[in-house]
Design a protein around this motif. Structure first.
Motif, mmCIF file in Angstrom:
data_model
loop_
_atom_site.group_PDB
_atom_site.id
_atom_site.type_symbol
_atom_site.label_atom_id
_atom_site.label_comp_id
_atom_site.label_asym_id
_atom_site.label_seq_id
_atom_site.Cartn_x
_atom_site.Cartn_y
_atom_site.Cartn_z
ATOM 1 N N LYS A 280 2.336 6.751 -1.282
ATOM 2 C CA LYS A 280 3.403 7.178 -1.692
ATOM 3 C C LYS A 280 3.140 8.369 -3.037
ATOM 4 C CE LYS A 280 7.766 7.154 -3.240
ATOM 5 N NZ LYS A 280 9.016 6.217 -3.402
ATOM 6 N N LYS A 281 2.028 7.943 -3.959
ATOM 7 C CA LYS A 281 1.772 8.327 -4.887
ATOM 8 C C LYS A 281 0.997 9.725 -4.493
ATOM 9 C CE LYS A 281 1.439 5.060 -8.122
ATOM 10 N NZ LYS A 281 0.787 3.376 -8.689
ATOM 11 N N LEU A 282 0.637 9.629 -3.265
ATOM 12 C CA LEU A 282 -0.430 10.669 -2.832
ATOM 13 C C LEU A 282 0.501 11.923 -2.459
ATOM 14 C CD1 LEU A 282 -3.444 9.206 -1.424
ATOM 15 C CD2 LEU A 282 -3.072 10.156 -3.904
ATOM 16 N N LEU A 283 1.291 11.357 -1.520
ATOM 17 C CA LEU A 283 2.420 12.559 -0.170
ATOM 18 C C LEU A 283 2.879 13.315 -1.965
ATOM 19 C CD1 LEU A 283 3.520 10.035 2.004
ATOM 20 C CD2 LEU A 283 2.477 12.016 2.010
ATOM 21 N N GLN A 284 3.446 12.315 -3.276
ATOM 22 C CA GLN A 284 3.789 13.216 -4.636
ATOM 23 C C GLN A 284 3.048 13.892 -5.301
ATOM 24 O OE1 GLN A 284 6.194 9.428 -5.704
ATOM 25 N NE2 GLN A 284 7.851 9.695 -5.031
ATOM 26 N N GLY A 285 1.761 14.006 -4.910
ATOM 27 C CA GLY A 285 0.551 15.269 -5.743
ATOM 28 C C GLY A 285 0.123 13.953 -7.011
ATOM 29 N N ARG A 286 0.777 12.159 -6.735
ATOM 30 C CA ARG A 286 0.416 11.621 -8.176
ATOM 31 C C ARG A 286 -0.786 11.292 -8.327
ATOM 32 N NH1 ARG A 286 5.332 8.246 -8.425
ATOM 33 N NH2 ARG A 286 3.728 6.963 -9.913
ATOM 34 N N GLU A 287 -2.280 12.223 -7.940
ATOM 35 C CA GLU A 287 -3.993 11.364 -7.859
ATOM 36 C C GLU A 287 -3.602 11.155 -8.545
ATOM 37 O OE1 GLU A 287 -2.571 14.532 -7.049
ATOM 38 O OE2 GLU A 287 -2.843 15.017 -4.651
ATOM 39 N N ASN A 288 -3.696 11.537 -9.528
ATOM 40 C CA ASN A 288 -4.626 10.765 -11.290
ATOM 41 C C ASN A 288 -4.436 9.575 -11.471
ATOM 42 O OD1 ASN A 288 -1.267 11.682 -11.106
ATOM 43 N ND2 ASN A 288 -2.506 12.092 -12.986
ATOM 44 N N GLU A 289 -2.769 8.659 -10.926
ATOM 45 C CA GLU A 289 -2.579 7.572 -11.176
ATOM 46 C C GLU A 289 -3.746 6.930 -9.840
ATOM 47 O OE1 GLU A 289 1.610 7.348 -11.112
ATOM 48 O OE2 GLU A 289 1.870 8.670 -11.545
ATOM 49 N N VAL A 290 -4.366 7.499 -8.856
ATOM 50 C CA VAL A 290 -4.376 6.290 -8.058
ATOM 51 C C VAL A 290 -5.765 6.170 -8.396
ATOM 52 C CG1 VAL A 290 -5.024 6.688 -4.803
ATOM 53 C CG2 VAL A 290 -2.573 7.548 -5.933
ATOM 54 N N VAL A 291 -6.537 5.099 -8.085
ATOM 55 C CA VAL A 291 -7.871 4.742 -8.144
ATOM 56 C C VAL A 291 -8.130 3.770 -7.166
ATOM 57 C CG1 VAL A 291 -8.124 5.282 -10.669
ATOM 58 C CG2 VAL A 291 -7.207 3.420 -10.063
ATOM 59 N N ILE B 154 1.131 -1.498 -0.003
ATOM 60 C CA ILE B 154 0.345 0.020 0.056
ATOM 61 C C ILE B 154 0.881 1.087 -0.110
ATOM 62 C CG2 ILE B 154 -1.297 1.834 1.514
ATOM 63 C CD1 ILE B 154 -2.402 -1.158 -0.818
ATOM 64 N N TYR B 155 1.932 1.329 0.654
ATOM 65 C CA TYR B 155 2.836 2.118 0.961
ATOM 66 C C TYR B 155 3.474 2.685 -0.492
ATOM 67 C CZ TYR B 155 6.712 5.379 1.939
ATOM 68 O OH TYR B 155 7.472 7.067 1.860
ATOM 69 N N PHE B 156 3.580 1.505 -1.515
ATOM 70 C CA PHE B 156 4.340 2.330 -3.310
ATOM 71 C C PHE B 156 3.212 2.491 -4.160
ATOM 72 C CE2 PHE B 156 8.374 -0.001 -0.879
ATOM 73 C CZ PHE B 156 8.766 1.181 -1.486
ATOM 74 N N ALA B 157 2.456 1.608 -3.735
ATOM 75 C CA ALA B 157 0.731 1.632 -4.367
ATOM 76 C C ALA B 157 0.534 3.031 -4.422
ATOM 77 C CB ALA B 157 0.457 0.539 -4.492
ATOM 78 N N TYR B 158 -0.526 3.845 -3.217
ATOM 79 C CA TYR B 158 -1.038 4.365 -2.646
ATOM 80 C C TYR B 158 -0.815 5.543 -1.825
ATOM 81 C CZ TYR B 158 -5.557 5.641 -0.664
ATOM 82 O OH TYR B 158 -6.153 6.529 -0.227
ATOM 83 N N GLU C 16 -9.626 0.220 -7.686
ATOM 84 C CA GLU C 16 -9.236 -0.901 -8.280
ATOM 85 C C GLU C 16 -6.761 -0.777 -7.956
ATOM 86 O OE1 GLU C 16 -12.503 0.213 -9.499
ATOM 87 O OE2 GLU C 16 -10.708 1.365 -10.422
ATOM 88 N N VAL C 17 -6.724 -0.077 -7.271
ATOM 89 C CA VAL C 17 -5.292 -0.471 -6.992
ATOM 90 C C VAL C 17 -5.119 -1.164 -6.113
ATOM 91 C CG1 VAL C 17 -5.059 1.921 -5.212
ATOM 92 C CG2 VAL C 17 -2.730 1.080 -6.279
ATOM 93 N N PHE C 18 -5.971 -1.629 -5.080
ATOM 94 C CA PHE C 18 -6.501 -2.298 -4.108
ATOM 95 C C PHE C 18 -6.593 -3.399 -4.286
ATOM 96 C CE2 PHE C 18 -7.614 1.575 -2.435
ATOM 97 C CZ PHE C 18 -6.894 1.982 -1.372
ATOM 98 N N LEU C 19 -6.470 -4.037 -5.608
ATOM 99 C CA LEU C 19 -7.654 -5.380 -5.763
ATOM 100 C C LEU C 19 -6.323 -6.248 -5.905
ATOM 101 C CD1 LEU C 19 -10.789 -4.193 -8.479
ATOM 102 C CD2 LEU C 19 -10.530 -4.332 -6.049
ATOM 103 N N PRO C 20 -5.128 -5.760 -7.513
ATOM 104 C CA PRO C 20 -4.045 -6.782 -6.794
ATOM 105 C C PRO C 20 -4.049 -7.458 -6.125
ATOM 106 C CG PRO C 20 -3.798 -4.803 -8.309
ATOM 107 C CD PRO C 20 -5.069 -4.527 -7.563
#
Length: 554
Positions: free
Chosen positions: A405-416, A399-403, A418-422
């Motif tokens: 870290k991306k939010l902390l870096q301002g990459r919200e558009n990459e987080v949907v 979760i840290y790398f897939a969710y 479905e990121v939790f489903l793999p």
């Protein structure tokens, strides 16, 4: 003081003292009123005096009536926190306060799940004392589980309303649960299975808020990047509870000479202590409720009736009947008419049902085959708990790398969502592997450690699946998270409560020489394999399905 001030007991003292103690920042002489709240004839800085303090709860009710009439006297002025660093905002609580708060909610959750199966180690003594069959002796377990599935359908949506908030529901229900435990320990329930079953059902209903609202409470105090971690902390308690109940029950039954009553007395002591401790030290976490109370204070302070919280404004045009219908119908509507929620609820309910069904195999294996004592049997369930902790550590890393870290870096558009489903797909494969190892390594010709390893593997996979799907639902339906979890609690509890009734016949009728639970476990494995399709389909089509929803999104 801020914790006590927003606790249940603190609020009672606040009203009883006519709002003199404990006081809020808006009620102190040095409070500087933001300009947007000031009435036309008042300067921004106001001082609270005896004349403009609340005199009784009637004043609060009158203010609520004025708040409902907003619109005719001017545009509403919505109350917000005093800046981004306002300590009243649960997101700004210090870390230790957040940890203690989530730990408290987790304790309430684990207590409920422990209470469901805690008396099962003494079920043989219960059968002998009351002269009943095993099916009848299992009914109190079933009704308790069904009760804590039905309760969140009422309490969870109530907790989303600014009028109620979360804390008051937790405290009132845990007190009612405590009273019911007294009746369970010393009343007719000690001599009648019918009375015991009824009281256990009611106990389940009033023990339920932590199950349906615990995840929502955790998400109240952590910001978006760390929300999954908050829900993980609560979920560990939710999943570990059923495995710790038999262990604690076994220790109590063994330590009291076989008295099954002491399992209920333990729950009475625990719930009574919880009522006292959390009554003083469990603060309100729902932002809508906190701002509603602030709006009441600001209206009294300024005389400006246009000051209102968004939660009040949403309710102003609704009658009590409309609020009740909306509150009771919303979790049912979301559960039945949202495909995402419906199928995920079925999957999670199946996992919990398999846990309760599968636990019926433990006595067959460890008592019947390996000749464990009652306490050793209870310890065997901890293998699942160990798997849960291993699974949580792996999941947090993902979760840290897939969710996060991306939010902390301002990459919200990459987080949907479905990121939790793999991880859910991987866990759904690992879970049946663990059951297969357990079922076919449990034999008089093999060491007992093999079956415990299988149980641990199941715990890893099951926790990752449940946690992934919880987070997927929370991110897909953030505004109605308590209703979503309430509907989920109903599904998983009603199904899980019924499965123990036919667990022993399943394993006993399919018993083969040297492999007492092999075929029964194979049936469970087959069901798990069929359900792998659910997270796979949502990973592929989830965004399209959510696009048609009226509740999904912020």
């Amino acid at each position: 003081m801020s914790v006590f001030r927003n606790s249940f007991v603190g609020r009672l003292i606040y009203h009883a003292s006519k709002h003199r103690f404990p006081s809020y920042p808006e009620e102190k002489p040095d409070y500087v009123l933001p300009a947007k709240y000031a009435a036309d004839d008042k300067p921004p800085a106001c001082q609270l005096t005896e004349e403009n303090s609340f005199n009784s709860l009637d004043d609060v009710e009158k203010q609520e009536g004025r708040a409902r009439s907003i619109g005719s006297n001017g545009a509403p002025i919505f109350v917000d926190y005093d800046g981004p660093n306002d300590p009243e905002n649960p997101y700004n609580w210090p870390l230790y306060k957040k940890v203690l708060f989530i730990a408290g909610i987790g304790f309430l959750t684990i207590s409920v799940y422990m209470g469901s199966a805690i008396y099962t180690p003494g079920i043989e003594n219960l059968m002998n004392d009351l002269q009943i069959t095993r099916v009848k002796a299992t009914l109190p377990l079933t009704m308790f589980v069904i009760g804590y599935g039905l309760g969140p359908m009422v309490f969870s949506p109530m907790s989303e309303n600014a009028v109620f908030g979360r804390t008051s529901i937790y405290i009132v229900t845990v007190f009612t649960f405590f009273i019911l435990q007294i009746a369970q320990c010393f009343g007719p329930a000690t001599r009648s299975i019918a009375s015991m079953t009824v009281i256990r059902f009611l106990s389940g209903v009033f023990a339920s808020p932590a199950l349906g609202t615990g995840g929502a409470s955790a998400s109240d105090v952590v910001t978006a990047p760390y929300m999954p971690v908050g829900i993980i902390a609560w979920s560990i308690a939710a999943v570990c509870g059923p495995t710790l109940g038999p262990l604690v029950g076994a220790a109590l039954v063994n330590g009291t000479g076989g008295s099954w009553l002491w399992t209920f007395r333990f729950m009475m002591i625990m719930s009574g202590a919880s009522f006292v401790i959390f009554g003083f030290f469990l603060p309100e976490s729902l932002g809508a409720a906190i701002l509603r109370r602030k709006a009441q204070r600001l209206r009294k302070l300024t005389g400006n009736d246009n000051i209102v919280a968004e939660g009040e404004y949403a309710n102003r045009s609704l009658t009590v009947r409309q609020v009740a219908v909306q509150t009771l119908w919303r979790p049912i509507e979301i559960t039945l008419f949202e495909p995402v929620i419906l199928f995920i609820n079925l999957y999670i309910a199946l996992i919990y049902s398999l846990i309760y069904l599968w636990f019926e195999a433990f006595p067959i294996v460890y008592v019947g085959t390996y000749h464990f004592t009652v306490v050793e049997l209870g310890v065997s369930y901890v293998s699942v708990t160990l798997g849960i902790f291993i699974g949580s550590a792996i999941y947090i890393g993902y979760i840290y790398f897939a969710y996060t870290k991306k939010l902390l870096q301002g990459r919200e558009n990459e987080v949907v969502p479905e990121v939790f489903l793999p991880p859910a797909i991987v866990g759904s494969v690992v879970m049946p592997i663990g059951i297969a190892i357990f079922g076919w390594s449990a034999s008089p010709n093999t060491h007992w450690i093999g079956s415990l390893i299988g149980a641990m593997v199941f715990g890893m996979g099951g926790f990752v699946v449940i946690q992934s799907l919880f987070n997927y639902m929370a991110m897909s339906f953030p505004r109605y998270i308590a209703s979503v979890f309430g509907g989920n609690a109903l599904f998983r509890s009603v199904m899980a409560g019924c499965f123990p009734l036919f667990g022993p016949p399943l394993y006993n009728n399919l018993k083969i020489k040297d492999y007492p639970v092999g075929l029964g476990s194979t049936i469970v494995v087959a069901i798990c394999l069929c359900m792998i399709a659910i997270p796979v389909v949502f990973y592929i089509l989830g965004s399209r399905i959510r696009a048609t929803s009226r509740y999904a999104g912020s």
